[in-house]
Design a protein around this motif. Structure first.
Motif, PDB file in Angstrom:
ATOM      1  N   MET A   1      56.377  44.027  53.953  1.00 16.22           N
ATOM      2  CA  MET A   1      57.446  43.375  53.223  1.00 16.22           C
ATOM      3  C   MET A   1      58.676  44.288  53.205  1.00 16.22           C
ATOM      4  SD  MET A   1      57.573  42.032  49.293  1.00 16.22           S
ATOM      5  CE  MET A   1      56.273  40.859  49.580  1.00 16.22           C
ATOM      6  N   LYS A   3      62.491  45.097  51.586  1.00 14.69           N
ATOM      7  CA  LYS A   3      63.331  44.860  50.414  1.00 14.69           C
ATOM      8  C   LYS A   3      64.774  45.158  50.800  1.00 14.69           C
ATOM      9  CE  LYS A   3      62.180  46.419  46.251  1.00 14.69           C
ATOM     10  NZ  LYS A   3      62.065  47.351  45.094  1.00 14.69           N
ATOM     11  N   GLU A  29      58.726  34.928  57.457  1.00 11.51           N
ATOM     12  CA  GLU A  29      57.716  33.977  56.996  1.00 11.51           C
ATOM     13  C   GLU A  29      58.018  33.504  55.574  1.00 11.51           C
ATOM     14  OE1 GLU A  29      54.024  36.046  57.460  1.00 11.51           O
ATOM     15  OE2 GLU A  29      54.249  36.146  59.633  1.00 11.51           O
ATOM     16  N   ARG A  30      58.605  34.390  54.775  1.00 15.02           N
ATOM     17  CA  ARG A  30      58.898  34.045  53.383  1.00 15.02           C
ATOM     18  C   ARG A  30      60.010  34.943  52.880  1.00 15.02           C
ATOM     19  NH1 ARG A  30      55.157  35.497  48.552  1.00 15.02           N
ATOM     20  NH2 ARG A  30      56.303  34.511  46.897  1.00 15.02           N
ATOM     21  N   GLU A  43      59.089  38.676  53.799  1.00 12.40           N
ATOM     22  CA  GLU A  43      57.810  38.870  54.471  1.00 12.40           C
ATOM     23  C   GLU A  43      57.927  38.371  55.896  1.00 12.40           C
ATOM     24  OE1 GLU A  43      54.524  37.123  52.414  1.00 12.40           O
ATOM     25  OE2 GLU A  43      55.099  38.014  50.512  1.00 12.40           O
ATOM     26  N   LYS A  45      57.916  39.557  60.316  1.00 10.38           N
ATOM     27  CA  LYS A  45      58.170  40.625  61.282  1.00 10.38           C
ATOM     28  C   LYS A  45      59.594  40.573  61.812  1.00 10.38           C
ATOM     29  CE  LYS A  45      53.383  40.628  62.517  1.00 10.38           C
ATOM     30  NZ  LYS A  45      52.458  41.429  63.162  1.00 10.38           N
TER      31      LYS A  45
END
Length: 66
Positions: A1, A3, A29-30, A43, A45
């Motif tokens: 993840m 930030k 993805e999110r 989240e 790649k």
């Protein structure tokens, strides 16, 4: 993840604009964006530089956060 610190958001419209921009980056993805904390959690790649560019193209400032 990952930030990201996001500066320049002032309302929920800003939050949605940043989230939409992040979700368009390949590999994401999110994405969760917080106006209160001034950050985005991503989240997937995706390339961090592509994430920063996507946020900046919406008119906000972004940088990787700790």
């Amino acid at each position: 993840m990952l930030k990201l610190k996001v500066e320049g958001m002032t309302c929920n419209h800003c939050v949605m604009a940043v989230k939409r921009a992040l979700m368009k980056v390949p590999g994401v993805e999110r994405a969760e964006v917080s106006l209160e904390r001034g950050e985005a959690l991503v989240e997937g790649k995706a390339d961090p530089e592509a994430l920063i560019r996507a946020v900046e193209e919406e008119g906000y400032r972004a940088a990787l956060a700790g």
